[in-house]
Write a protein that holds these residues in place. Sequence first.
Motif, PDB file in Angstrom:
ATOM      1  N   MET A 508       0.816  -1.211   0.000  1.00  0.00           N
ATOM      2  CA  MET A 508       0.000   0.000   0.000  1.00  0.00           C
ATOM      3  C   MET A 508       0.848   1.258   0.000  1.00  0.00           C
ATOM      4  O   MET A 508       0.375   2.319  -0.386  1.00  0.00           O
ATOM      5  CB  MET A 508      -1.033   0.001   1.134  1.00  0.00           C
ATOM      6  CG  MET A 508      -0.500   0.104   2.524  1.00  0.00           C
ATOM      7  SD  MET A 508      -1.844  -0.241   3.684  1.00  0.00           S
ATOM      8  CE  MET A 508      -1.443   0.938   4.947  1.00  0.00           C
ATOM      9  N   PRO A 512      -2.062   3.009  -3.116  1.00  0.00           N
ATOM     10  CA  PRO A 512      -3.137   3.011  -2.116  1.00  0.00           C
ATOM     11  C   PRO A 512      -4.287   2.081  -2.469  1.00  0.00           C
ATOM     12  O   PRO A 512      -4.986   1.592  -1.588  1.00  0.00           O
ATOM     13  CB  PRO A 512      -3.596   4.480  -2.087  1.00  0.00           C
ATOM     14  CG  PRO A 512      -2.935   5.171  -3.211  1.00  0.00           C
ATOM     15  CD  PRO A 512      -1.808   4.338  -3.687  1.00  0.00           C
ATOM     16  N   GLU A 514      -4.058  -0.826  -3.415  1.00  0.00           N
ATOM     17  CA  GLU A 514      -3.725  -2.155  -2.870  1.00  0.00           C
ATOM     18  C   GLU A 514      -4.281  -2.315  -1.444  1.00  0.00           C
ATOM     19  O   GLU A 514      -4.672  -3.405  -1.043  1.00  0.00           O
ATOM     20  CB  GLU A 514      -2.205  -2.374  -2.866  1.00  0.00           C
ATOM     21  CG  GLU A 514      -1.608  -2.625  -4.238  1.00  0.00           C
ATOM     22  CD  GLU A 514      -2.031  -3.972  -4.825  1.00  0.00           C
ATOM     23  OE1 GLU A 514      -2.537  -4.827  -4.080  1.00  0.00           O
ATOM     24  OE2 GLU A 514      -1.849  -4.145  -6.055  1.00  0.00           O
ATOM     25  N   ALA A 515      -4.293  -1.220  -0.702  1.00  0.00           N
ATOM     26  CA  ALA A 515      -4.850  -1.288   0.661  1.00  0.00           C
ATOM     27  C   ALA A 515      -6.324  -1.646   0.593  1.00  0.00           C
ATOM     28  O   ALA A 515      -6.805  -2.526   1.310  1.00  0.00           O
ATOM     29  CB  ALA A 515      -4.666   0.060   1.369  1.00  0.00           C
ATOM     30  N   SER A 519      -8.171  -5.119   1.958  1.00  0.00           N
ATOM     31  CA  SER A 519      -8.706  -4.799   3.276  1.00  0.00           C
ATOM     32  C   SER A 519      -9.685  -5.827   3.860  1.00  0.00           C
ATOM     33  O   SER A 519      -9.534  -6.252   5.003  1.00  0.00           O
ATOM     34  CB  SER A 519      -9.364  -3.415   3.239  1.00  0.00           C
ATOM     35  OG  SER A 519     -10.401  -3.400   2.292  1.00  0.00           O
TER      36      SER A 519
END
Lengths: 596, 248
Positions: A508, A512, A514-515, A519
Amino acid sequence: MPSYTGPVEDFRFLIHECLDLQECRDLPSLAGVDSDIIDAVLAEGARFCESVLQPLNAPGDEAGCRLEGDEVFTPEGFRDAYRTYTENGWPGLTSSPDYGGQGMPHFLGIAMSEMITAANTSWGMYPALAHGAWELIHLHGSDEQKRTWLPKMIAGEWTGTMNLTEPHCGTDLGLVRTRAERRDDGSYRISGTKIWISAGEHDLADNIVHLVLARTPDAPEGTKGLSLFIVPKFLVDDGGGIGERNGVRCAGLDHKMGIRASATCEMVYEDAVGYLIGEENKGLNLMFTMMNGARLGTGIQGLGLASVAYQNAVTFARERLQGRSLDGAKNPEKPADPIIVHPDVRRMLLTSKAFIEGARALAVHTALQLDIEYNHPDAERRERAGHWVALMTPIIKAYFTDMGFEVTSLSMQVHGGAGYIVDTGVEQYMRDARIARIYEGTNGIQALDLVGRKLTAANGETVKSFFTEVERLLGECADEPAMAEFTKPLAGAAERLKSTTAAVYQKMAGDPLEAGAASVDYLELFALTAMAWSWTTQARAALRALDAEGARSDFYRTKLDTARFFMARMLPETLGLEQKILAGGETLMALDESAF
Amino acid sequence: MKILVTLKRVVDYNVRVRVKSDGSGVETDGVKMSINPFDEIALEEALRIKERGEAEEVIVASIGGDEVQQQLRTGLAMGADRAIQVSADGDVQPLTAARTFLKLVEKEEPGIVFLGKQAIDDDANQTGQMLAALWDRPQATFASKVELADGKATVAREVDSGLETIEVDLPAVLTSDLRLNEPRFVKLPEIMKAKRKPLETLSLEDLGVERAGGIEAVSYEPPPQRGGGKVVESVDELVSELKSKGLL
C-alpha cells in the motif's frame, strides 16, 4: 416459536476464569463488585431478557412501529418493558455514579447488550442509542450540559439519538448540509433533514436528546466544518424538567427488511434550538466517540443474534427425526434419528458455537480493556488497553456481524424448509442481523479503517498490542504440553498474520488501491487469528479447571472440544485469505468500468 | 410485626437435573442454583405485606454452607431487611429445618413465618407443617391469597377440590402456592445495597438444634429411559396388553 436462554454459565466462565481481574483490582468500576454481585447481575439481566423482552420479539416484528401525525408508537408491550427496564436501573449499569449510574464494569454492560439483542434486537436499539448519546455528552459535554442531560438520560427517562446521515450523504459526511446559525444567547438554530435516525421518535421516554452534526454558516468545506449539537425534542425548563416543544419532528418512518420494531425516522429540523458540544468545526471527532462505542455495540448485535439463532437450531436438530445416521441407526426404537447425528448438521452447529463462544470471549476481554483504558492508575497500561480497543473495534464490528449473519443463515439451514416459514421464527433473526453489516460504517469501511488507519496508528503500537498479547500467552503456555494442540495453530496463524501485515504495508506504500483491495480479506485474517487467541485463552482456563478437583467436567471438556474444532476446521481459512491478499489488487482493477 | 421468610438454595428450575455417576446424589457443582421458587413467592408476599404497612420487618433465613449466602443476598436485593444464615453441613431433613426455624422463631418472635409450600429439589412439603406443630401455632398452607386484619390472616388455600378459605390467628405459619403472586425483578442498585445489609451467621450448635436422623438416602438414579411403543392390531389386543401389564 423460538426460545432464548441467556448464556449466564458461559459469561461466568469468561469473567471468573478467563479474565485477569487481579491486575484490575484498583479500577473503580470493580470496587466492591465481587463474584456474587457479578453473578447476581448476570442472572437478573438474563431473567429480564428471557421473560420480558423475548416474548415481545416476534409480535413486535409483525406489528412494527406506527406513525400518526409526527408521533411514533412502538409495538404493544414495548413501553411496559422499557418502564420495567428503567425502574430496575438497567440504563445506568455501566454509567457514572456521579450522575446516578451504577458504574459497573463494561464486561457486564457487554453481557447485558448481548442478551438484550438476542432477546429482542429492535427493542434493544432504543436503550443502545440512548447509551451512546449519554456517553458522548459525558466525555465531551460541558459541566452544565452534563448536569442538565445526564441524570435523566442515565435514569432512562430520556433517550438519545445520533444524527449523521442526510439524503445525499451517508458514508461521506463531508457533504452534510444541515445548517446551524448562532444566536446571541449562545445557542444555535438548527435546520435541515436527517434520515435513517434510529429511535428518532417513539413513545418510550418523555424526551429525546438528538445529537446532530451540522454546519455553521462560515464553516470550512468537508468534514473539517462539522459541529456537533444537542437538540432535544423538548427544551428543558428552569427546573430541569420538560419545557417547550422544540422545532424537530419526525416526518417519516422507513419500512425495513428487519429490526422492524425499531423506529427508523426521517427527522426534520426547522429552527430547532441546539447547544454546541465542544468547539465549532470539531464535531466529527466527537461523534466518533459515539461511533466507536456504537461499532462495538453493533458487533455485539451480530453475536447476540448468532447466539439465539444457534440455540434454536440446536433444539430443532435434537428433536427433528429424519433419516438415519450414515453408520447405522442411532435411535432404533424411533422411526428415524435426530438430524444432529449428521456430520454436516454438526458442522453447521459447531461453526456457530465456535464463532459465538470465541467471539464472546474476545468481546468480554475487550470490554475489560475499556475499563482499563478509562480508569487504570498506570498510564502505560491505559495506553496499551486503548490500542487494543482501537484495533479490535473494526474487527469486532465487521467480523462479528458478518459471522452473525452467517450463523443466522446456518440456523435457517439446519431448520430446513421450516426455517424459511415465517411462523417458525428463525427467519426474523436473519433479517434482523442483515443491517448490522451495513450501519455504523459498512463492513467495507471497517476494513479500510483497519488497513488505512489502525495499521499505521501510533507508529504501529496499535497493531503490536495484539501480537504482544499473543506472545505473552504463548510464553505462559510454553511449559504446558497439554496446551500445544492450541498454541501451535495460534503461533502459526500469528506468524502468517505478521508476514501478511508486512506485505500489505509494503504494497500500500506503493499503491493506495492495494490497501483497499486487501482490506476485507485482511480483516478476516486478523479476526480469525484473534479468535485463535481467544480460544487458546479459554482452552487454558478449561484445562486448569479440569486439573482442579470436583469440577463440572462436561462444561470444560466441551470447551476443549470446541477449541479443537475451531483450530482444525475454521482457522485454516487463514491460508486461503493469505493467498488472496498476496495476489494483490491487479485483477480487481483490470476490468474497464464498461466491461461490468 | 416481623415476618420470617425461609429460603432454600436449590438447583434452578431451568436446569436439567443429573444424577451423580456414583448415585450419591444429584450434580450441583457448577450448576445454576437459585432460591426455591415457592420460597421466592413467599418472600414476595412478605414484601408486599410490609409495603402495605402491615409489617415492619422482613427477615430471610436459610440453612446450609456459605453458598446459601448467595440466595440470602438475592433475598436482601429483593427487599428483605436482614438475613440469617444457619450454617450446617450435608443434608438437612425437614424435621431438622423445622426445629431450626423454631429456634429462630423463639429468637425473633415473628408474627408470620412464611415458607414455600415445598422445595423443588426433594418436594417434601413438610417443613411448614412440622414447624406449626412444634411451635403449636396455626398453619395455612398452599396459600393463593393472603389478607391480614385484626391479628388474623384470611388465606385462600389451593386444595384438590378448588379453593378453601380459612382464617387463622397470628402468629401463624403460612406456606405459598404457585399462584399467590409473581415475584418482582431485582433492581440493579439493590444488588449493590444488599451487600451492606446485615447478614448474621449462626450454627445448628449455637441454636442447640438436635439433628433429625429419620431418613437415610440409600441411592439416587435417573428415571428409566422410556421404552419403544407398540402398535396393536385391534381393541381386543390392546385390552389384553393392558391387562397383562396389570394396568387394567
